[in-house]
Structures are given as C-alpha cells and as structure tokens.
Design a protein around this motif. Structure first.
Motif, PDB file in Angstrom:
ATOM      1  N   LYS A   1      39.699  24.469  36.973  1.00  0.00           N
ATOM      2  CA  LYS A   1      40.237  25.695  36.415  1.00  0.00           C
ATOM      3  C   LYS A   1      40.331  26.674  37.618  1.00  0.00           C
ATOM      4  O   LYS A   1      41.332  27.338  37.824  1.00  0.00           O
ATOM      5  CB  LYS A   1      39.664  26.208  35.199  1.00  0.00           C
ATOM      6  CG  LYS A   1      40.513  27.482  34.474  1.00  0.00           C
ATOM      7  CD  LYS A   1      39.614  27.838  33.401  1.00  0.00           C
ATOM      8  CE  LYS A   1      40.616  29.047  32.605  1.00  0.00           C
ATOM      9  NZ  LYS A   1      40.014  29.714  31.470  1.00  0.00           N
ATOM     10  N   LYS A   2      39.223  26.909  38.163  1.00  0.00           N
ATOM     11  CA  LYS A   2      39.235  27.969  39.068  1.00  0.00           C
ATOM     12  C   LYS A   2      39.951  27.508  40.355  1.00  0.00           C
ATOM     13  O   LYS A   2      40.688  28.489  41.071  1.00  0.00           O
ATOM     14  CB  LYS A   2      37.644  28.196  39.591  1.00  0.00           C
ATOM     15  CG  LYS A   2      37.622  29.422  40.707  1.00  0.00           C
ATOM     16  CD  LYS A   2      35.961  29.519  40.769  1.00  0.00           C
ATOM     17  CE  LYS A   2      35.327  29.955  39.597  1.00  0.00           C
ATOM     18  NZ  LYS A   2      33.877  30.213  39.960  1.00  0.00           N
TER      19      LYS A   2
ATOM     20  N   PRO B   1      38.730  34.202  41.026  1.00  0.00           N
ATOM     21  CA  PRO B   1      39.870  34.500  40.937  1.00  0.00           C
ATOM     22  C   PRO B   1      40.564  35.881  40.412  1.00  0.00           C
ATOM     23  O   PRO B   1      41.489  36.359  41.171  1.00  0.00           O
ATOM     24  CB  PRO B   1      40.776  33.353  40.602  1.00  0.00           C
ATOM     25  CG  PRO B   1      39.395  32.127  40.518  1.00  0.00           C
ATOM     26  CD  PRO B   1      38.358  32.978  40.172  1.00  0.00           C
ATOM     27  N   HIS B   2      40.104  36.258  39.246  1.00  0.00           N
ATOM     28  CA  HIS B   2      40.660  37.297  38.438  1.00  0.00           C
ATOM     29  C   HIS B   2      40.389  38.617  39.343  1.00  0.00           C
ATOM     30  O   HIS B   2      40.831  39.780  38.861  1.00  0.00           O
ATOM     31  CB  HIS B   2      40.355  37.338  36.912  1.00  0.00           C
ATOM     32  CG  HIS B   2      38.948  37.678  36.811  1.00  0.00           C
ATOM     33  ND1 HIS B   2      38.107  36.645  36.687  1.00  0.00           N
ATOM     34  CD2 HIS B   2      38.390  38.807  36.665  1.00  0.00           C
ATOM     35  CE1 HIS B   2      36.971  37.113  36.492  1.00  0.00           C
ATOM     36  NE2 HIS B   2      37.013  38.412  36.306  1.00  0.00           N
TER      37      HIS B   2
ATOM     38  N   SER C   1      47.479  28.852  42.161  1.00  0.00           N
ATOM     39  CA  SER C   1      48.492  29.636  41.652  1.00  0.00           C
ATOM     40  C   SER C   1      48.770  30.998  42.201  1.00  0.00           C
ATOM     41  O   SER C   1      49.896  31.572  42.570  1.00  0.00           O
ATOM     42  CB  SER C   1      48.433  30.021  40.160  1.00  0.00           C
ATOM     43  OG  SER C   1      47.200  30.702  39.790  1.00  0.00           O
ATOM     44  N   ARG C   2      47.620  31.747  42.729  1.00  0.00           N
ATOM     45  CA  ARG C   2      47.973  32.908  43.428  1.00  0.00           C
ATOM     46  C   ARG C   2      48.396  32.872  44.734  1.00  0.00           C
ATOM     47  O   ARG C   2      48.939  33.454  45.346  1.00  0.00           O
ATOM     48  CB  ARG C   2      46.508  33.573  43.555  1.00  0.00           C
ATOM     49  CG  ARG C   2      45.929  34.159  42.296  1.00  0.00           C
ATOM     50  CD  ARG C   2      44.664  34.902  42.158  1.00  0.00           C
ATOM     51  NE  ARG C   2      44.027  35.494  41.262  1.00  0.00           N
ATOM     52  CZ  ARG C   2      44.449  36.688  40.847  1.00  0.00           C
ATOM     53  NH1 ARG C   2      45.151  37.314  41.618  1.00  0.00           N
ATOM     54  NH2 ARG C   2      43.860  37.162  39.546  1.00  0.00           N
TER      55      ARG C   2
ATOM     56  N   GLU D   1      42.838  25.900  40.416  1.00  0.00           N
ATOM     57  CA  GLU D   1      44.086  26.028  39.943  1.00  0.00           C
ATOM     58  C   GLU D   1      44.392  27.388  39.799  1.00  0.00           C
ATOM     59  O   GLU D   1      45.577  27.753  40.298  1.00  0.00           O
ATOM     60  CB  GLU D   1      44.461  25.435  38.746  1.00  0.00           C
ATOM     61  CG  GLU D   1      44.403  23.740  38.680  1.00  0.00           C
ATOM     62  CD  GLU D   1      45.471  23.331  39.645  1.00  0.00           C
ATOM     63  OE1 GLU D   1      46.578  23.810  39.653  1.00  0.00           O
ATOM     64  OE2 GLU D   1      45.038  22.258  40.237  1.00  0.00           O
ATOM     65  N   GLU D   2      43.531  28.421  39.702  1.00  0.00           N
ATOM     66  CA  GLU D   2      44.124  29.799  39.566  1.00  0.00           C
ATOM     67  C   GLU D   2      44.093  30.181  40.847  1.00  0.00           C
ATOM     68  O   GLU D   2      45.174  31.050  41.256  1.00  0.00           O
ATOM     69  CB  GLU D   2      42.806  30.544  38.913  1.00  0.00           C
ATOM     70  CG  GLU D   2      42.583  30.445  37.588  1.00  0.00           C
ATOM     71  CD  GLU D   2      41.547  31.192  36.785  1.00  0.00           C
ATOM     72  OE1 GLU D   2      40.701  31.845  37.903  1.00  0.00           O
ATOM     73  OE2 GLU D   2      41.407  31.050  35.645  1.00  0.00           O
TER      74      GLU D   2
END
Length: 329
Positions: A144-145, A214-215, A151-152, A147-148
């Motif tokens: 998940k990390k 990522p966030h 996406s960025r 893929e984040e």
C-alpha cells in the motif's frame, strides 16, 4: 571494521545512460537537420564537443546514482536530472529558434514539430521514473505504501506533460505567434519548472528516509499547486483571451482545474489531521489512564490468610490460684 561499499546497480545505470543519451542524440539530429549547407559541419562539431563533455560527467554521476538505488537517498539522482534538463532544454531552445526563423507553411513542418513534442513528452517522464526507482526500494515492503508513492509520482509525470504542452505551443504552427516577451517568459518559466520541481519530488523521498510516510510528503503538492496548476491555467487563459491563441489545450486546462480541487482538498484534510493529532494523543492518554484506574478499582483484593498467635507469656488464672494456696499453707 569498515563496512563494504554497496555495488552499483548496473542495469539501472545502463538504462539511465541509454535513455539520456538517446534523447540527447535525437535533439542533436534535429539541430543538424535544421542547418543545411556549410553550417552543418560547424553544428556537428559543436554538438559532439558538448556531448563528449556531458558524457564524461555522466560516466560518474550515473554510477553514483546507481549506488543509491536501493537506499532512501536520491541526491545523485537529483543532480543527474538537473544536468540532463539543463543540457536538453538548451538544445530545445536552439531548435525552437530555428523553427521560428523558418518561413514555411504549417502543413510543411507540422509533423516534425509535433514529433519534437512527442519526443519530449516521452523522454522526460521515463527518465524521471527511472531515476526515482520506486521498485528498487527494498526497505519499502508494504504494498500500500509503495502504491501511494507511485501515485504521487504519477502526479509529477502529469505536471511534466503539462509544462511540455505549454512549451510546445511556442513551436507548433497553429496560428499567429505571441509577442516576443511573452514567448521568452513562457519558455524560461517552463525551463525553471522542469529543473526544480522534479528535484523537489526526489528530495522528499530522501528527506523521509527509511520510515517514509507518503501522506506527509506535502512539499511538492503545495509547490506544484501554485507554480503549475494555477500559473499555467492563468497563462493559457491569458493567451486565449488576450491574444486569441488557438493552440491552448483545453484538456490540460481541465486537468489543472481538477488538480486544484483535489490538491486543495488534500491540503485541508492534512491540516485537519495535524490539528486533531495532538488532541487525539491527549484523549488516548486520558483513556489509557482512566482504564488503568478502573482496572485497579474493580480488581478484587485477595484475602490475606489469618494467623492466630497464642499468648504463651501469660499464666492462666487457675494456675495462679493454686500457687497462692500452696504459699499460704
């Protein structure tokens, strides 16, 4: 004991070198083709001399970038991107000026100019994705990390295409030209964006380190929101309204509107999360403390065993009376 130096990732080094040299060679072909006659020899010599100097620098920087592929550092990748765009955009500028000086009909040179736009739209994002090398980050195990972060980086690619589209309006023949000062301002503004913003995205990966979140990578979204999504929207709108430029891309204008909405919502949510996190921590601490107190109160206290100790120091009363009678007799 000295730890051994990690070996460079040879496939990554070779792929990066081939992509960079191939794109620069195609730009050299454009420059040579635009200068027929005796000038072609001088252009060839100048281009080859510049490529030789760049190749010497590339030989070291590409290897250094290959050494940090599996780590969180992207310092040499930023350096390599900066030098690559610096050289590539200089060649693009001379190609653009040669196109501008040519007095030809739009149908005669439209294919080669659009091919130049296609070349830049393919080479720049591919080189950037190769330098980022998200798939080689071995410490980034959660899917998940990963893929984040991917996406960025996709937003970075979209912004690169947006900037290239603004530059392409300068050499694609589709109507009357813009004023000279407007063209120069547009070209060098896009030049600065291509140099700086991808390096900012790579630096965020380096600053986060191994424990990447990522966030919390909000530096690039804020800068791109102001310098690309808003400014390029104003540039296209101004060219369309003030100069009647029909080369403005309505698709990219729509993309910028959507990006402004999405990034603004992300910034608002991030701000709310930052403000709520200290309160959540205090609330959690209070809940934990109350829970401990409740458990302490409700926990039954084990009964202690009763121990009866007889008093053997005192003499019973009957024995005392017998002793007194014996003394009287």
């Amino acid at each position: 004991m000295v730890t051994p130096r990690p070996a460079a990732n040879k496939p990554h080094v070779c792929l990066t070198t081939v992509l960079i040299l191939a794109s620069l060679a195609l730009m050299d072909a454009y420059l040579v083709e635009q200068n027929p006659g005796p000038r072609r020899i001088g252009v060839c010599v100048t281009v080859l001399a510049g490529d030789a100097c760049f190749l010497i620098m590339l030989r070291y920087v590409a290897v250094w970038a290959g050494l940090e592929v599996h780590t969180a550092r992207r310092g040499y990748a930023m350096m390599l991107w900066f030098f690559y765009i610096f050289i590539l955009e200089i060649k693009v500028y001379f190609v653009y000026q040669n196109y501008k000086s040519q007095d030809v009909k739009p149908m005669d040179a439209g294919a080669s100019r659009r091919a130049l736009t296609l070349l830049l739209s393919v080479c720049m994002p591919i080189v950037f994705i190769t330098l980022a090398a998200i798939d080689h980050l071995e410490y980034l195990r959660p899917y998940k990390k990963r893929e984040e972060i991917r996406s960025r980086l996709f937003w970075v690619v979209l912004d690169l295409l947006d900037v290239v589209d603004v530059q392409a309006n300068l050499w694609e023949l589709q109507g009357d030209g813009l004023p000279l000062w407007v063209e120069g301002l547009m070209f060098f503004y896009c030049y600065i964006l291509l140099l700086v913003l991808p390096c900012v995205s790579l630096s965020e990966i380096s600053m986060q380190g191994v424990n990447i979140v990522p966030h919390k990578m909000m530096l690039y979204p804020i800068l791109s929101l102001a310098t690309i999504n808003i400014i390029t929207l104003l540039i296209r709108g101004g060219n369309l309204l003030m100069y009647g430029d029909i080369r403005v891309s309505g698709i990219m204008m729509g993309k910028n509107v959507i990006a402004i909405v999405v990034k603004s919502c992300s910034l608002v949510q991030y701000r709310k999360h930052q403000l709520a996190s200290p309160q959540d921590r205090v609330t959690d601490m209070q809940k934990n403390s109350l829970g401990h107190v409740h458990l302490f109160k409700t926990q039954p206290v084990p009964a202690l065993p009763r121990v009866v100790i007889e008093d053997f120091t005192s003499i019973p009363e009957e024995e005392e009376e017998e002793c007194d009678d014996s003394e009287q007799t």
